[in-house]
Each structure stands twice: as structure tokens, then as C-alpha cells.
Scaffold this motif. Structure first.
Motif, short mmCIF file in Angstrom:
data_model
loop_
_atom_site.label_atom_id
_atom_site.label_comp_id
_atom_site.label_asym_id
_atom_site.label_seq_id
_atom_site.Cartn_x
_atom_site.Cartn_y
_atom_site.Cartn_z
N SER A 1 1.58 9.92 -2.21
CA SER A 1 1.25 11.06 -1.35
C SER A 1 1.97 11.03 -0.02
CB SER A 1 -0.26 11.10 -1.09
OG SER A 1 -0.99 11.02 -2.30
N HIS A 2 2.18 9.84 0.53
CA HIS A 2 2.69 9.78 1.90
C HIS A 2 4.05 10.43 2.04
CE1 HIS A 2 5.16 6.37 0.51
NE2 HIS A 2 5.86 6.57 1.59
N ASP B 1 1.61 4.53 -3.05
CA ASP B 1 1.00 5.74 -2.51
C ASP B 1 1.99 6.90 -2.60
OD1 ASP B 1 0.04 7.76 -0.81
OD2 ASP B 1 0.36 6.59 1.01
N LEU C 1 -11.63 4.36 7.43
CA LEU C 1 -12.19 4.77 6.14
C LEU C 1 -11.08 4.85 5.10
CD1 LEU C 1 -11.40 8.04 5.54
CD2 LEU C 1 -12.97 8.31 7.43
N ASN C 2 -11.44 4.73 3.85
CA ASN C 2 -10.50 4.91 2.76
C ASN C 2 -10.54 6.34 2.24
OD1 ASN C 2 -9.51 2.33 2.77
ND2 ASN C 2 -10.99 1.58 1.25
N LEU C 3 -9.41 6.81 1.75
CA LEU C 3 -9.36 8.10 1.07
C LEU C 3 -9.24 7.86 -0.44
CD1 LEU C 3 -6.90 9.97 3.47
CD2 LEU C 3 -9.40 10.19 3.34
N GLY C 4 -9.29 8.93 -1.19
CA GLY C 4 -9.11 8.79 -2.63
C GLY C 4 -7.79 8.14 -2.98
N LEU C 5 -6.77 8.44 -2.22
CA LEU C 5 -5.43 7.89 -2.52
C LEU C 5 -5.38 6.39 -2.40
CD1 LEU C 5 -3.69 7.03 0.27
CD2 LEU C 5 -3.92 9.47 0.66
N ASP C 6 -6.41 5.77 -1.78
CA ASP C 6 -6.41 4.32 -1.60
C ASP C 6 -7.02 3.57 -2.77
OD1 ASP C 6 -5.36 4.36 1.11
OD2 ASP C 6 -7.27 5.28 1.65
N ASP D 1 0.85 -1.21 0.00
CA ASP D 1 0.00 0.00 0.00
C ASP D 1 0.87 1.25 0.00
OD1 ASP D 1 -2.24 -1.60 0.23
OD2 ASP D 1 -2.98 -0.68 2.08
N ASN D 2 1.84 1.23 0.86
CA ASN D 2 2.68 2.40 1.04
C ASN D 2 3.50 2.71 -0.22
OD1 ASN D 2 3.81 4.35 3.01
ND2 ASN D 2 5.71 3.21 2.70
#
Lengths: 362, 362, 362
Positions: C179-180, C177, C337-342, C173-174
Motif C-alpha cells: 500500500s505504501h 506493504d 496503532l496498527n492498521l489492517g495493512l499491518d 515491514d515496508n
């Protein structure tokens, strides 16, 4: 009769119900400590899942009590020894050597029937033995008998203690297995022939003996300096296990050609007997006690010390293997198999299972 | 009213369902920290099984939020404090002091209804108090009231904090038990008579008081240097517990023959009040906060420091016992029993059980 | 074809039933070690819950066997390597590179059908790859292909290894992603725009790509010393995940205004590709392997070393976050919850779930 002090409450039994683990034979003697380690202070041990506290009375007798005050289960070993009485460190409740509560100082009256369990205890062969089952069945004559223990011509090691993080039957298996020395004790007990000479299995009501004579072998490193003859040897490995978990390993080294009959030994035959006693701490841990006797050099403290150090080194080799076996067998993802060498220990495990089942159906 | 900042989102309630442990009374105030330990940085604590993060806003108010970003449950305490806003250290989501998400920088739109729980908070007596239950029931007037807190004639210790690995009710039991000092605090609080003088039990809607007057006792080591009269004393132990887990221990030492009535104290009577506050971390761990006040030497920092050190030493003696009791009672293999000294704490446990059951049936 | 040594037993299959965890895709290649770390000694690893032992044969081929002797499950890695044969350290049982038992020295006869599992193995890109599923489906051509691996104009880091105490999908996931980096790698990979430029998601049979072009950004600290042009840049983040857990992160930095099309790169464009390979140890632990390639300075060992050190530092920042996420998500008391980035990682997790379900229904 077990060493039950007569100057205190007679009752060993109690109305308290105990929840015991089902995996141990309880109506037998287990070693709790070396006698030399129990004095006028409180010592905590765990045996067969029971927490116990040990101490020596003023008259020298050893007392073994449940290590939990009936009030809030504080270990009595965190309290004080006052004369022959144990005082709890939380509210001063006092218990005598029978486990009876003899003082409840925070109130006028001792609550009725308050006691901790008292375990029958005996001292023999330098150990404190505790009867872990029904007190009225305790019989000191059932402690394992060592023939000729005081023979002044035999040497003896000081012995040792080792906690091993494995089920106790992995240790008894190992001590009933003359073969493993070829790999686990490569630099000490191993010698050509240790691996593959066939094993003889004898059974009795008490346990199992696995033995063999190995002919014309070189002397293993551990024994070579002790033997009083030159050249190769015939070697006997005689490994006995007795219920619940006592292992006696006899080794004979005799000049080549003179082996084969342990009753008719050559005058230069070297004999060593290792006495090994396993006390389960719980299902995953074992305390291992041992000492050795041998038919030479009774007065040579240096030899006794070197033998003792060598044994400790070798038993630590066992420890490393047995702890890994315990984990491996508990977490195995594929089936395991027995080899021929397991015949003796498999027989012993069945015998012990039967005895445990019989005890629990009483 | 609790200190709910008015410059941020008003809603304390949330549509998120929480799974809470059933063993704690939640609609009450618990201490989260010393006020002096909360400043302009993020501090993580666990209370009643909830992970919370604490910080002080620019205007001085303390905020307590659920310590888990709603996205991937990274503790917010691993992020940053930006002004009065907490930023998550994973994707920069920002939460205000009401727990509302005010920025989700990885996307254009803040997902609707995203918030973390915000806990009502208040500061009093040098502590940060948190209301662990329904926010709309939070009422700052329900925080335990200390009479005459600012009396300039009374001395006060700095107080201390101790994490104890036991259920919090073993600690309240202990603080409602004047007898244990005779054994657990032999060198500090104990003196002849501590053990066995009968106890008086009074109950109220808030809790239980266990108390007694001990006549003509020598002064215990901890108090002897403080008392302003010579010779023996009459001693009062007045131990109170209030829901959920506040214990107030009052001690009075007065010249022999002048004791018996706390309302009519001799002019040389020495009084000390220990305030003890237990916050369950979870079912197996407790944070213990305390301080002491006493009617002498208000300006002697040395006395305050020595008293504080003595308390810490004694409470560590309790810790050792209580952690062993927690293990012993959780793993007991035989039944346990109550003594007379447990009447007060037994009553209190029943009262608390009832309150917890009532709260859960709401 | 996988590198199955032909000079030993042909059978990879076995009649032994294995109990496998259901949470991993097994019919694929996972990295077991760096090739440079496997030599003429026994190395123990745990992969997908299986304990394996690795060693290099005299001809250079790597062997991977189940790390448990079938007798008492002692790890074979506690034994010895004798030529190309592994000897168990308990009773000397010997296994060849196919896993077949070739010697049982304590007895005359090798018990029939005794073997340990042998895993198909291959070496590529400096790693030892192991096929964790059905041996007959092992196909070396399925190992992830790195285009132009030997291009002499590209630099390359030595790479690294990190054990992370979290489920492997928190790592993938990371790595999917972009964004992180704005929060987790504030001092290295972050730069204005990393947070909020919209992401493009592409899917294939193999996995998912999340990518974006960021226009007119300053250079992040980690890359700035490497780029061969002045001023701001256009930046591409191109994050790809492929089954089971391979992540390829491509970064392009090109002079402002020249970005937008990775096929038509400016002559001064700087490219770096991070190759990341996750091997689950079990459901709670992951071994993370990586190295980087870049289109500059192929002969500058100093740059390669600094890049490698920077990557290790950054991945330790990830480790700290991901271990906390693993704990937080496993113990959450409220919903997440999920965000758009997920979107990318959610798609990937569904794809992988489907593949695992399909594999288990075979």
C-alpha cells in the motif's frame, strides 16, 4: 616552592566542595601549556576534567584559575583580563590571581568567601606546570628534573602538542612499548630487531623502565641522516614512565660492537632523548606534549625542524592506533589478553592504581 | 475564546494518554510562530517537547496538530495539505483540523477513536499562539495584552527569532536583569551607571518587575541616535517577566532632572518597549521571539531596520553567554551562588515552580 | 557445507565468551557485501553489532573474521593482508583464515588458545553471505534459493546498497506493504488501486506473503516503458518476507482481463522480481542490498541501468520515511496503532520473535 604570587590573597584553599573524577592522580604536576603560548590573554584548558583559565600577569607570572564564575558558571575565559585581574563577562565580577573575588560591581558588598579555585603553577623546561591536587602539598622541586638541560652541545627540537581522543594510559602504554615501532612506525623508527629482542624491566618508586640493546641493526630511516658513523649499529631503546604520565624515551645508536653499556659510550654514539608529557583532558581525551634532545648539531635549525616534523608524523600514526584501541577496548564484546610486552605497563598501571587509591584514602 | 474552527470535529480532548515533560507550565499560551510565516503549507515545530505541525486553512484560520500519525508516528509535516485536511505521507491517513481521522484509504473502515491531538490556537500581535495544556481551559483573553498596540505615533520593528541552546529560564533570568548589559552589551546598551544602581523589585500574581531610575547618564550607543534631546539623560530600566516566559523591557530616556516618575514624562522623553517571548523547545533549547515599539519615528523604515539589526546583534551576545551558562550550570563541579541582582529572578522561579506544581496536582 | 577453507586451522569454535545483542536471529545467513566489492584488501563491516573484517584469499575464497585483535582490540582491518594471513597493525600478531593466531612476533611463544572468531562464509547470487551464529550449524543449503537465476531470457539490474538509519524490521515491514507505494512512491510505483484493494496473507514456516491482484489499472510510471502491450493492465503485487530479513517483491502486469492466476500468465505479461536483503548493522542501522530481475530485454544495458537508477531513487524515498518512523516510534509520547495493512508484518514479527526466543533458549 611553587610560584605563588605574593602580591595577592594568600589562601589557596577554599571551603567550596569540588566533585572530582576518581581516575586521576591529583597531587602532582601536569603540563597545562607551552610557556610560549601563555601571554596577556585568557586561555581555556581542560585538565583532569577541570576547566581552567590561564593568563600571564604583568610581572610575567602565570596564573591558573578555575574557569567558572561562582555566580552562573560562565567561563571566566569568556571575560576580560584587566591588569592582573580577571573580569567575568556576565556581571563583571573580578577575581585576583589567588582566585579571591575582589569586586562584585552590581552590588555594594562582595559576598563573603566568594572565590574560584586557584591552582599552584610553575614554569620549567618551557612548559607551564599546574598542581592539580591539594595546594598546600604543591612543591616545585617535584617537577621532573631534566639533567644537563642547557648543555650547549646538544640539539633540541621545538616540540609539539597533539590532542588524542583516548585515555591517557593508552598513550603511556605505547611510550613504554619499544615493540610497536616495528608496525606502527614502519617507515620511520622501525628496523630489523625492533620486533622481538627481549625486554628488560626495571622498577623504582617513580615508575618503570623497559629497555633493551639490539645488536647489529641497520639504522632506521628517521635516525640514519643524523648518525655520525658508517655501517650498522648497536641500538638501545630505553623507555621510562614516571608518575603520573611522563615518558622519557632514550635511543642510542653506536657502531656495531660498541653497544651494551650506556655508561661507557663510544665517541661516535648518537643519543636522542624524547620527553613526552601526557595531560588527561578527561577520561577519554589526552593532551600530549613533547620535545626531543640529541647529542649532535646544536646549531642546525634545519635538522631540528626535520626531526620535529618526523616526530609529529609518527605521533599521528600513534594517535590513529590509540584512538581505535580506546574505542575497541571500551566496546569489546570478547575478552582481551596481555602479551609479554605488556609486563612493564601492567606493572606501571598497578603502581599508579595504588598511588591513586592511597591519595583518595587520605 | 480560542480560534477553534467550528466546521470540523468539536472534540479537543482525546482518550490517548500523553507522556509530558514535568518541567513546563502547560495551561498557558506559547508562541509557535510568526503569523507571517504560516501559510498554506505544513510547518513543523517543537514546543515544550511536543512535536506539532502548523498550517493555515483556506478560511485563514491556523491549525496546530500533533506532528505524528497515530499509525507509525511519521511526522504529518512530511505529508501533504489537501484543502484543510492533512494527509500522512506513509499510508494516506487524513486528519481534519480537529485532529480526527477522516480517511484511512488502505482499508474500508476508519479505525474508531483515531485522532491526533489538536491544540487550541489564536493569532494576536502578529504571532500564532498555542495553548499547550488542557484544551477546555484555553481562553484567548489570557493572551498577554499589549496596550495601545495600534498607536500610529509609535514606531515598531519587524522583530526576530533566535533559537538558543539553553533552558528557557536562563533567558527569562537574563531579561529580568538590567545589570548584565554593562558587560554583555558593552557596545550597545551599556552606559555608566548600568552596573550598580540599586534595583527595585515588585511582584504581582502574574510575575515580577525589576526596575530602577539611573540619574544623569550618558546615552548608550544603541539609543543615542533616536533620542530627541541634547546632553545627558535620566534612564529608566523597567524589566517585567510574566508567566510562563514573557518579558517586557521598558526603557525611558528623558532629559537630566526630568526622570523619576514614569507617569509624568517629559515631552521629549524617549520610550522603547521590547516584547520578548520565550517558547521552550525542550529542557535544553528555547525559541526566542521579540519585537520593539518606541514613541518616535513611526514612518521611518530605516530606523526600524537599524533597531532590529541592533537587537539581533545584542541578542546573539546574550545567546553566547546563556549557552555557556547552561553548560556551566549543568556540569558544575562546585557550588554556585546568587547575587543581589538575582532576587527578582529567584522570586519568579519560585512563583513558577509553585504554578507548575499546582497544575500537576490538578 | 559452508566454504570453510581446509588449508587452515579446523576449529571454528572458541573458548572466548562473546556478549551479543539479544535482538537478532543469529543462526542464519546475512549478506556482508557484494562479491564484486571484496578483493585482496581488508574491508571492515558491522553486522548485528559485530565488527568483522572481510578479505579474499589467494585461491579466491572469502574470509570473514572478528575485526579486533585479541590483544588491544585494534581493528584487524587497520592492519595488513600478507598472503592469506592478516597482520595486526599494532604488534604484528598474525591470524589465519580460521582466526587462529599463527605468529606473535614480539615474543618467542604464541599465547595458547589465542584466536579471533572466524565466521562461516559463502558466495551466492553475487553476494558474500556470513553465518552469524553457531559455526557448526552453518549450512550453505540454507541460503535463500533463487529459481532460474541464470535464465538468459531475463534481464537483471546491477543492484545497489543503501545504509538506512533505522531498525531493520521497519524496512521489512515496508517491503511487506504493497500500500505504501501509493504515497511514498507517488511518481514511480503508484497507480490507481494501489491504495485500497484488499490484501491476501499467506504464511509458511519461512515467513509471510502479502499479495493482491488489482484489476484494470493504468501502468505506473516506473513500469510503463517496459511493458510489451498497450492499454490498461491487471497487476499483481506479491510481497514475501523470509527469515531473517529477506524480502522478495514480485510484480506482474498483464493485459486487462488476463490477470488473476500467476501460474497461467498471458504471453505478454511483464514480470519483475525485486530481491531485497537487509543486514542489521545494529539496532538502529541497517544495510539494504537489492537487485531486480525481469522477463524482458536481457541484453539492453540501458534499460537495466534506468531500472536501477529508478530503484535507488524510490528506495531513498523509503529511507527518508523509515528513518523518521524509527525516530517517531522510539520517541513517541502517545500510543500507536496498527492498521489492517499491518496484519502481514505483525504476523511476521511474532514469528521472528518466537524464532529468536527459541534460539536463545538453546
Amino acid at each position: 616552592m611553587a610560584n605563588i604570587p605574593t602580591n595577592c590573597h594568600p589562601a589557596y584553599t577554599t571551603h567550596v566542595k569540588y566533585r572530582f573524577s576518581q581516575v586521576f592522580l591529583r597531587n602532582c604536576w601536569y603540563i597545562a601549556a607551552w610557556s610560549r603560548d601563555i601571554g596577556r590573554n585568557l586561555v581555556a584548558r581542560t585538565m583532569l576534567g577541570d576547566n581552567v583559565v590561564l593568563y600571564r600577569q604583568r610581572d610575567g607570572g602565570v596564573v591558573v584559575l578555575e574557569d567558572a564564575c561562582p555566580h552562573r558558571k560562565l567561563p571566566l575565559s569568556m571575560g576580560r583580563l584587566l591588569g592582573d585581574i580577571v573580569e567575568c563577562g556576565y556581571h563583571g565580577m573580578q577575581f585576583d590571581c589567588s582566585g579571591a573575588c575582589v569586586l562584585a560591581p552590581t552590588q555594594k558588598r562582595i559576598p563573603p568567601n566568594v572565590r574560584v579555585r586557584s591552582y599552584p603553577v610553575a614554569e620549567k623546561w618551557g612548559f607551564v606546570w599546574v598542581w592539580m591536587g591539594e595546594s598546600d602539598q604543591a612543591d616545585e622541586s617535584k617537577i621532573y628534573e631534566i639533567d644537563d638541560f642547557d648543555n650547549p652541545d646538544w640539539g633540541m627540537t621545538e616540540g609539539g602538542t597533539l590532542d588524542i581522543d583516548c585515555h591517557y594510559l593508552w598513550v603511556t602504554d605505547n611510550l613504554l612499548d619499544p615493540s610497536h615501532v616495528a608496525w606502527v612506525h614502519r617507515s620511520s623508527f622501525a628496523a630489523p630487531g625492533t620486533a622481538d629482542v627481549p625486554l628488560k624491566i626495571d622498577t623504582s618508586d617513580h615508575g618503570v623502565v623497559v629497555s633493551r640493546w639490539i645488536s647489529n641493526q641497520t639504522l632506521p630511516a628517521y635516525y640514519a641522516p643524523l648518525v655520525k658513523f658508517e655501517g650498522n649499529c648497536d641500538r638501545m631503546q630505553h623507555y621510562e614512565v614516571r608518575m603520573p604520565s611522563i615518558c622519557i624515551n632514550r635511543s642510542i645508536f653506536t657502531p656495531v660492537g660498541t653497544g651494551g653499556d650506556p655508561e661507557q659510550l663510544h665517541e661516535k654514539a648518537y643519543m636522542m632523548v624524547s620527553y613526552n608529557f601526557m595531560t588527561p583532558i578527561d577520561e577519554n581525551r589526552t593532551t600530549y606534549y613533547w620535545f626531543q634532545r640529541y647529542n649532535t648539531d646544536p646549531d642546525d635549525a634545519g635538522i631540528a625542524m626535520r626531526l620535529n616534523e618526523g616526530a609529529m608524523m609518527a605521533f599521528n600514526e600513534d594517535r590513529e592506533v590509540l584512538e581505535a584501541v580506546h574505542i575497541g577496548m571500551n566496546n569489546k564484546i570478547s575478552s582481551s589478553l596481555n602479551l609479554g610486552l605488556d609486563a612493564g605497563s601492567s606493572h606501571y598501571r598497578r603502581m599508579l592504581d595504588k598511588a591513586i587509591a592511597a591519595e583518595q584514602s587520605q
